[in-house]
Design an enzyme around this catalytic site. Structure first.
Site, mmCIF file in Angstrom:
data_model
loop_
_atom_site.group_PDB
_atom_site.id
_atom_site.type_symbol
_atom_site.label_atom_id
_atom_site.label_comp_id
_atom_site.label_asym_id
_atom_site.label_seq_id
_atom_site.Cartn_x
_atom_site.Cartn_y
_atom_site.Cartn_z
ATOM 1 C CE LYS A 305 -4.419 -1.761 1.585
ATOM 2 N NZ LYS A 305 -5.497 -1.735 2.600
ATOM 3 N NE ARG A 340 -7.837 -8.500 0.864
ATOM 4 C CZ ARG A 340 -7.562 -7.670 -0.135
ATOM 5 N NH1 ARG A 340 -6.631 -6.723 0.021
ATOM 6 N NH2 ARG A 340 -8.212 -7.756 -1.276
#
Length: 366
Positions: A305, A340
């Site tokens: 991210k 995740r």
């Protein structure tokens, strides 16, 4: 409803084999089991909201039991019990060790791998490869929810994900999660063989989602997000991001229970990157152990991210793997049960070394 008292486990360490009973932890280590898992904690950070902001202080476990909590006695007792209680199996999967959720984006525009697996055959092959590499859960998504993304019509999302779920269900025993905000997609995915519902809106986007999730009988992952993906990162505002996220997730857990979804079927995700700037994301990462007070398993989704690129000056998402692993290891060291990730093999290797180092033994590694 905003609570005034929060408790965050500190001094987290690997409990010795066989020492997970309350009596053993107190007698040998002076600690208590964390969420019934392989870690224990020996201190607490007590956070209290007030008119002048949030006050924080660190106390030992001895102070916890001897301190007069006054009007917060019941709240403190309840939070401690939530923090300690073992977590139930997730669709049959034990959470006695960190579990890996592998990302399968069947989309042309996801921030990291958009277009790589946006055909049914490619997505199934990728999912099988992730399962072979060590993914316990395969998370199938047909709508990008990256900042600035546009909504995808339900018919298009179904066209993308249902063949992939059916194809994977026929070829792997790994758990399958459907990453969607739409009730109809949840319903159709469950019929196609999905084991878990994963909603970045915590069942708030679609008015029918709460009832569909309850009727499905499947576990539900509830994520915090402030605003819609299209505009969520324009100007997010918080009183205290760590505590505001806790309050939101606690409220959504309560709403799910009232709708007929048992708490034993819920998982909480603080939503790294969703309606949060860099300083918000780092604050949440720092405080991940706080979310054990919700009384449900905790999931981290920080893989590749933007915050990693911002912290490390790395533009391309595919070059953020080392930072992603660092975020995962930091979180599992705070007791997070599920990570995740895009890079399953690399994460599995890192977790294997972390688990062996924590235990002081290579035994029981999978």
């Amino acid at each position: 409803m905003q609570r005034s008292l929060y408790i965050r486990p500190l001094g987290i360490y690997a409990a010795r084999q066989g020492d997970q009973t309350l009596e053993a932890q107190q007698e040998i280590w002076g600690g208590l089991p964390l969420a019934g898992g392989p870690l224990a904690f020996s201190a607490l950070e007590v956070l209290e909201r007030g008119p002048r902001g949030t006050s924080r202080r660190t106390i030992g476990l001895g102070d916890l039991f001897e301190r007069d909590w006054g009007r917060n006695t019941l709240a403190a007792s309840d939070l401690l019990e939530q923090i300690r209680a073992p977590r139930p199996r997730l669709a049959g999967l034990s959470l006695d060790r960190p579990r890996i959720m592998g990302i399968v984006n069947v989309t042309p525009d996801s921030f990291s791998d958009g277009g790589q697996h946006d055909t049914g055959g490619a997505a199934v092959a990728h999912g099988l490869a992730l399962a072979e590499a060590g993914a316990d859960i395969l998370d199938i998504g047909g709508e990008s929810t990256r900042p600035g993304s546009d909504a995808v019509p339900v018919e298009e999302e179904l066209r993308r994900v249902i063949p992939v779920i059916e194809g994977l269900r026929a070829k792997t025993d790994a758990l399958i999660s459907i990453d969607t905000r739409k009730a109809e997609v949840m319903q159709r995915a469950a019929a196609a063989g999905a084991d878990i519902l994963n909603d970045v809106s915590a069942l708030t986007h679609d008015p029918a989602a709460l009832d569909v999730a309850a009727e499905s009988g499947l576990p539900v992952m509830l994520m915090h997000a402030q605003g819609d993906p299209k505009t969520m990162n324009d100007n997010p505002q918080y009183s205290d991001v760590v505590l505001d996220v806790f309050d939101f997730l606690e409220q959504r857990i309560r709403a799910c229970v009232e709708a007929g979804i048992p708490k034993s079927r819920l998982i909480a995700d603080p939503g790294i990157g969703f309606g949060k700037h860099l300083h918000h994301n780092v604050a949440v990462l720092n405080a991940m152990s706080l979310y054990h007070g919700l009384g449900v398993p905790v999931l981290l989704g920080a893989s590749r991210k933007k915050l990693i690129g911002q912290l490390c000056n790395v533009e391309a998402p595919r070059d953020r793997v080392p930072g992603s692993i660092a975020a995962a290891l930091h979180s599992v060291s705070q007791g997070v049960q599920i990570v995740r990730v895009h890079d399953v093999a690399e994460t599995r290797q890192a977790l294997a070394v972390w688990e062996a180092a924590q235990a002081g033994s290579e035994a029981n590694l999978v």
